[in-house]
Design an enzyme around this catalytic site. Structure first.
Site, PDB file in Angstrom:
ATOM      1  N   HIS A   6      -1.740  -3.620  -7.093  1.00 40.56           N
ATOM      2  CA  HIS A   6      -2.367  -3.127  -5.864  1.00 40.56           C
ATOM      3  C   HIS A   6      -3.883  -3.271  -5.907  1.00 40.56           C
ATOM      4  CE1 HIS A   6      -3.321   0.314  -2.923  1.00 40.56           C
ATOM      5  NE2 HIS A   6      -2.915  -0.720  -2.236  1.00 40.56           N
ATOM      6  N   ASN A  35      -4.469   5.731  -2.913  1.00 39.98           N
ATOM      7  CA  ASN A  35      -4.033   6.056  -1.550  1.00 39.98           C
ATOM      8  C   ASN A  35      -3.390   7.432  -1.438  1.00 39.98           C
ATOM      9  OD1 ASN A  35      -4.997   3.756  -0.390  1.00 39.98           O
ATOM     10  ND2 ASN A  35      -3.050   2.651  -0.430  1.00 39.98           N
ATOM     11  N   SER A  37       0.817  -1.218   0.000  1.00 37.53           N
ATOM     12  CA  SER A  37       0.000   0.000   0.000  1.00 37.53           C
ATOM     13  C   SER A  37       0.841   1.253   0.000  1.00 37.53           C
ATOM     14  CB  SER A  37      -0.851   0.068   1.267  1.00 37.53           C
ATOM     15  OG  SER A  37      -1.760  -0.973   1.309  1.00 37.53           O
ATOM     16  N   GLU A  82      -4.611  -1.385  -9.294  1.00 40.89           N
ATOM     17  CA  GLU A  82      -3.581  -0.496  -9.827  1.00 40.89           C
ATOM     18  C   GLU A  82      -2.389  -1.348 -10.268  1.00 40.89           C
ATOM     19  OE1 GLU A  82      -4.408   3.594  -7.288  1.00 40.89           O
ATOM     20  OE2 GLU A  82      -3.174   2.062  -6.334  1.00 40.89           O
TER      21      GLU A  82
HETATM   22  N1  CAA Z   1     -17.035 -11.496  -0.966  1.00 47.59           N
HETATM   23  C1  CAA Z   1     -18.274 -11.678  -1.460  1.00 47.59           C
HETATM   24  N2  CAA Z   1     -19.314 -10.943  -1.076  1.00 47.59           N
HETATM   25  C2  CAA Z   1     -19.095  -9.987  -0.157  1.00 47.59           C
HETATM   26  C3  CAA Z   1     -17.844  -9.745   0.419  1.00 47.59           C
HETATM   27  C4  CAA Z   1     -16.788 -10.548  -0.017  1.00 47.59           C
HETATM   28  N3  CAA Z   1     -15.547 -10.381   0.483  1.00 47.59           N
HETATM   29  N4  CAA Z   1     -17.959  -8.730   1.312  1.00 47.59           N
HETATM   30  C5  CAA Z   1     -19.229  -8.353   1.302  1.00 47.59           C
HETATM   31  N5  CAA Z   1     -19.926  -9.110   0.426  1.00 47.59           N
HETATM   32  C6  CAA Z   1     -21.342  -9.033   0.099  1.00 47.59           C
HETATM   33  C7  CAA Z   1     -22.121  -8.660   1.318  1.00 47.59           C
HETATM   34  O1  CAA Z   1     -22.445  -9.829   2.050  1.00 47.59           O
HETATM   35  C8  CAA Z   1     -23.341  -7.982   0.736  1.00 47.59           C
HETATM   36  O2  CAA Z   1     -24.329  -8.934   0.456  1.00 47.59           O
HETATM   37  P1  CAA Z   1     -25.837  -8.608   0.921  1.00 47.59           P
HETATM   38  O3  CAA Z   1     -26.220  -7.451   0.040  1.00 47.59           O
HETATM   39  O4  CAA Z   1     -26.516  -9.865   0.641  1.00 47.59           O
HETATM   40  O5  CAA Z   1     -25.750  -8.263   2.370  1.00 47.59           O
HETATM   41  C9  CAA Z   1     -22.867  -7.411  -0.569  1.00 47.59           C
HETATM   42  O6  CAA Z   1     -21.576  -7.987  -0.823  1.00 47.59           O
HETATM   43  C10 CAA Z   1     -22.712  -5.936  -0.505  1.00 47.59           C
HETATM   44  O7  CAA Z   1     -22.215  -5.641   0.765  1.00 47.59           O
HETATM   45  P2  CAA Z   1     -22.849  -4.485   1.629  1.00 47.59           P
HETATM   46  O8  CAA Z   1     -24.287  -4.649   1.869  1.00 47.59           O
HETATM   47  O9  CAA Z   1     -21.951  -4.292   2.783  1.00 47.59           O
HETATM   48  O10 CAA Z   1     -22.802  -3.386   0.502  1.00 47.59           O
HETATM   49  P3  CAA Z   1     -22.394  -1.930   0.480  1.00 47.59           P
HETATM   50  O11 CAA Z   1     -23.225  -1.349  -0.539  1.00 47.59           O
HETATM   51  O12 CAA Z   1     -22.357  -1.372   1.850  1.00 47.59           O
HETATM   52  O13 CAA Z   1     -20.910  -1.999  -0.106  1.00 47.59           O
HETATM   53  C11 CAA Z   1     -18.602  -1.852   0.089  1.00 47.59           C
HETATM   54  C12 CAA Z   1     -19.849  -2.499   0.616  1.00 47.59           C
HETATM   55  C13 CAA Z   1     -18.398  -2.243  -1.370  1.00 47.59           C
HETATM   56  C14 CAA Z   1     -17.454  -2.399   0.928  1.00 47.59           C
HETATM   57  C15 CAA Z   1     -18.750  -0.310   0.197  1.00 47.59           C
HETATM   58  O14 CAA Z   1     -19.114   0.036   1.509  1.00 47.59           O
HETATM   59  C16 CAA Z   1     -17.507   0.413  -0.184  1.00 47.59           C
HETATM   60  O15 CAA Z   1     -17.206   0.575  -1.343  1.00 47.59           O
HETATM   61  N6  CAA Z   1     -16.722   0.891   0.830  1.00 47.59           N
HETATM   62  C17 CAA Z   1     -15.497   1.566   0.612  1.00 47.59           C
HETATM   63  C18 CAA Z   1     -14.401   0.550   0.429  1.00 47.59           C
HETATM   64  C19 CAA Z   1     -13.095   1.197   0.077  1.00 47.59           C
HETATM   65  O16 CAA Z   1     -12.951   2.392  -0.056  1.00 47.59           O
HETATM   66  N7  CAA Z   1     -12.081   0.332  -0.077  1.00 47.59           N
HETATM   67  C20 CAA Z   1     -10.764   0.777  -0.347  1.00 47.59           C
HETATM   68  C21 CAA Z   1     -10.012   0.822   0.938  1.00 47.59           C
HETATM   69  S1  CAA Z   1      -8.385   1.419   0.681  1.00 47.59           S
HETATM   70  C22 CAA Z   1      -7.553   0.098   0.127  1.00 47.59           C
HETATM   71  O17 CAA Z   1      -8.021  -1.005   0.046  1.00 47.59           O
HETATM   72  C23 CAA Z   1      -6.183   0.360  -0.321  1.00 47.59           C
HETATM   73  C24 CAA Z   1      -5.112   0.255   0.681  1.00 47.59           C
HETATM   74  O18 CAA Z   1      -4.005   0.064   0.243  1.00 47.59           O
HETATM   75  C25 CAA Z   1      -5.331   0.422   2.125  1.00 47.59           C
HETATM   76  P1  NAD Z   2      -3.120  -8.845   7.200  1.00 44.53           P
HETATM   77  O1  NAD Z   2      -2.471  -8.455   8.473  1.00 44.53           O
HETATM   78  O2  NAD Z   2      -4.598  -9.085   7.163  1.00 44.53           O
HETATM   79  O3  NAD Z   2      -2.414 -10.175   6.606  1.00 44.53           O
HETATM   80  C1  NAD Z   2      -1.036 -10.325   6.474  1.00 44.53           C
HETATM   81  C2  NAD Z   2      -0.734 -11.823   6.475  1.00 44.53           C
HETATM   82  O4  NAD Z   2       0.644 -12.021   6.088  1.00 44.53           O
HETATM   83  C3  NAD Z   2      -0.902 -12.495   7.846  1.00 44.53           C
HETATM   84  O5  NAD Z   2      -1.782 -13.591   7.701  1.00 44.53           O
HETATM   85  C4  NAD Z   2       0.513 -12.970   8.209  1.00 44.53           C
HETATM   86  O6  NAD Z   2       0.531 -14.207   8.903  1.00 44.53           O
HETATM   87  C5  NAD Z   2       1.144 -13.123   6.839  1.00 44.53           C
HETATM   88  N1  NAD Z   2       2.606 -13.050   6.821  1.00 44.53           N
HETATM   89  C6  NAD Z   2       3.424 -12.194   7.487  1.00 44.53           C
HETATM   90  N2  NAD Z   2       4.712 -12.435   7.149  1.00 44.53           N
HETATM   91  C7  NAD Z   2       4.706 -13.442   6.247  1.00 44.53           C
HETATM   92  C8  NAD Z   2       5.716 -14.123   5.512  1.00 44.53           C
HETATM   93  N3  NAD Z   2       7.002 -13.812   5.640  1.00 44.53           N
HETATM   94  N4  NAD Z   2       5.342 -15.106   4.656  1.00 44.53           N
HETATM   95  C9  NAD Z   2       4.047 -15.454   4.517  1.00 44.53           C
HETATM   96  N5  NAD Z   2       3.041 -14.836   5.195  1.00 44.53           N
HETATM   97  C10 NAD Z   2       3.375 -13.848   6.037  1.00 44.53           C
HETATM   98  O7  NAD Z   2      -2.712  -7.720   6.129  1.00 44.53           O
HETATM   99  P2  NAD Z   2      -3.487  -7.265   4.808  1.00 44.53           P
HETATM  100  O8  NAD Z   2      -4.459  -6.203   5.152  1.00 44.53           O
HETATM  101  O9  NAD Z   2      -3.913  -8.454   4.063  1.00 44.53           O
HETATM  102  O10 NAD Z   2      -2.292  -6.535   4.030  1.00 44.53           O
HETATM  103  C11 NAD Z   2      -1.328  -7.262   3.288  1.00 44.53           C
HETATM  104  C12 NAD Z   2      -0.610  -6.322   2.339  1.00 44.53           C
HETATM  105  O11 NAD Z   2      -1.566  -5.717   1.462  1.00 44.53           O
HETATM  106  C13 NAD Z   2       0.131  -5.158   2.998  1.00 44.53           C
HETATM  107  O12 NAD Z   2       1.260  -4.854   2.227  1.00 44.53           O
HETATM  108  C14 NAD Z   2      -0.874  -4.029   2.924  1.00 44.53           C
HETATM  109  O13 NAD Z   2      -0.274  -2.761   2.960  1.00 44.53           O
HETATM  110  C15 NAD Z   2      -1.491  -4.299   1.560  1.00 44.53           C
HETATM  111  N6  NAD Z   2      -2.849  -3.767   1.340  1.00 44.53           N
HETATM  112  C16 NAD Z   2      -3.754  -3.725   2.368  1.00 44.53           C
HETATM  113  C17 NAD Z   2      -5.040  -3.233   2.118  1.00 44.53           C
HETATM  114  C18 NAD Z   2      -6.076  -3.182   3.205  1.00 44.53           C
HETATM  115  O14 NAD Z   2      -7.102  -2.503   3.023  1.00 44.53           O
HETATM  116  N7  NAD Z   2      -5.920  -3.872   4.312  1.00 44.53           N
HETATM  117  C19 NAD Z   2      -5.390  -2.796   0.835  1.00 44.53           C
HETATM  118  C20 NAD Z   2      -4.433  -2.889  -0.205  1.00 44.53           C
HETATM  119  C21 NAD Z   2      -3.163  -3.363   0.073  1.00 44.53           C
END
Ligand code: CAA
Ligand code: NAD
Length: 298
Positions: A156, A206, A135, A168
């Site tokens: 990503h 991000n 990330s 991405e």
């Molecule tokens: N697999 C299959 N189905 C799933 C699921 C999964 N992993 N997770 C949820 N569902 C299902 C749910 O059970 C739900 O079914 P029902 O309608 O029968 O309940 C359906 O999908 C839709 O779920 P929700 O009712 O919760 O629907 P929603 O309209 O609230 O949407 C969401 C959920 C898509 C997560 C929405 O809230 C959303 O887009 N949130 C923002 C998420 C976001 O911004 N993500 C990016 C985070 S940043 C990142 O990831 C990058 C990083 O590096 C940190």
């Molecule tokens: P998480 O904590 O849910 O899972 C990480 C997993 O990696 C754990 O199960 C751990 O046991 C395992 N692990 C640690 N060291 C290891 C190794 N050496 N070999 C094998 N397994 C190992 O974390 P996450 O949220 O799945 O994030 C994983 C990666 O994805 C990170 O780089 C994070 O920045 C990125 N990411 C996270 C998100 C998010 O929304 N959480 C979104 C996009 C990208």
């Protein structure tokens, strides 16, 4: 490791085998999304160092698929589950047209070390692409020990992977066009949309989301508004599906903290240190995945 590689190097390759490393939120989502998109792949292996994490991943994927089946009865849960192999060994079923996706904890030296081992393990295998789902870390830094940089890139995904349509694709200076094209093709094959990114902080999504989350935390820490009101405001006033605190709980507060730490090092102007995140993480409250964060989850 396996050293017999039968295939000769193709140009852009069609991914046939997958090895996903890390079975947390992201790794399990990548495995699920790849398996449920159809019988495109000969094998999907997901590896983790922690057997408990693998068990949780299997249970999570199964329960997601069962929920999907209750809405769409044509889904065959056992068939999709049967496409995924859960293992504590880093061993793909085959190295032919293999895509390796790293999705382990966001810690630089651990990732560097993993890519060093992967490069060694697959050094004689021309049709292996190594990708990181990081990330916040520079893909370039993660890959310093990679031997074949033309076959290395960032891939990503977004949480929850099965629902979020975007991936991405990060093209580093030395990533070949063929590798980039292979990844774009893989993303398309699992029904998602790709955008092309450079190896810049936060790529596209991000780079905009993290300063937004950081501003929300500062607003809370100053006492300007409550968690619930900030979330309600962004949902109803800006049309976001989740407010910033719901989203941080969803991403995982431990992951948010790790990402913020990396960002503060890379560019201190973008993110401010947060006491609240530290307190929550120190008390084991990682958000939705642990049952409590800014909110409580059953
Ligand atoms: N697999 C299959 N189905 C799933 C699921 C999964 N992993 N997770 C949820 N569902 C299902 C749910 O059970 C739900 O079914 P029902 O309608 O029968 O309940 C359906 O999908 C839709 O779920 P929700 O009712 O919760 O629907 P929603 O309209 O609230 O949407 C969401 C959920 C898509 C997560 C929405 O809230 C959303 O887009 N949130 C923002 C998420 C976001 O911004 N993500 C990016 C985070 S940043 C990142 O990831 C990058 C990083 O590096 C940190
Ligand atoms: P998480 O904590 O849910 O899972 C990480 C997993 O990696 C754990 O199960 C751990 O046991 C395992 N692990 C640690 N060291 C290891 C190794 N050496 N070999 C094998 N397994 C190992 O974390 P996450 O949220 O799945 O994030 C994983 C990666 O994805 C990170 O780089 C994070 O920045 C990125 N990411 C996270 C998100 C998010 O929304 N959480 C979104 C996009 C990208």
């Amino acid at each position: 490791g396996r050293s017999i590689c039968t295939s000769k190097q193709l140009d852009a390759m069609k991914v046939e085998n997958m090895l996903i490393i890390g079975s947390g939120l992201m790794g399990s989502g990548i495995a699920q999304a790849s398996a449920q998109s159809g019988p495109h792949f000969n094998s999907i292996v997901i590896q983790d160092v922690n057997q408990g994490a693998l068990d949780k991943a299997a249970a999570r994927i199964k329960s997601n698929l069962e929920k999907m089946k209750s809405k769409n009865s044509s889904i065959n849960v056992d068939e999709i589950m049967g496409r995924i192999t859960f293992s504590t060994n880093i061993q793909p079923k085959s190295t032919d047209n293999l895509l390796v996706i790293e999705a382990i904890t966001e810690v630089l030296d651990v990732k560097q070390n993993l890519f060093k081992n992967l490069s060694e393990q697959f050094k004689d295998c021309p049709n292996v692409i190594l990708a990181t789902n990081t990330s916040s870390l520079p893909c370039k830094d993660i890959g310093i020990h990679v031997t074949n940089h033309s076959r290395y890139a960032g891939l990503h995904f977004f949480n929850p992977v099965p629902l979020m349509k975007l991936v991405e694709v990060v093209k580093l200076d030395n990533t070949s066009d063929d590798t980039y094209d292979s990844l774009v093709d893989y993303v398309k094959s699992i029904g998602k949309v790709s955008v092309k990114c450079k190896d810049t902080p936060g790529f596209i999504v991000n780079r905009l989301l993290l300063p937004y989350m950081s501003e929300a935390i500062q607003m809370l820490e100053r006492g300007d508004a409550t968690v619930r009101d900030i979330d309600t405001a962004m949902k109803l006033g800006a049309g976001y599906p989740m407010g910033p605190f719901e989203l941080m709980d969803y991403v995982g507060l431990d992951t948010v903290q790790l990402i913020n730490a990396v960002w503060m090092k890379r560019d201190p102007s973008l993110i401010k240190p947060s006491k609240i995140i530290k307190e929550l993480v120190d008390s084991g409250h990682f958000g939705k995945k642990s049952g409590k964060g800014f909110y409580e989850y059953k």
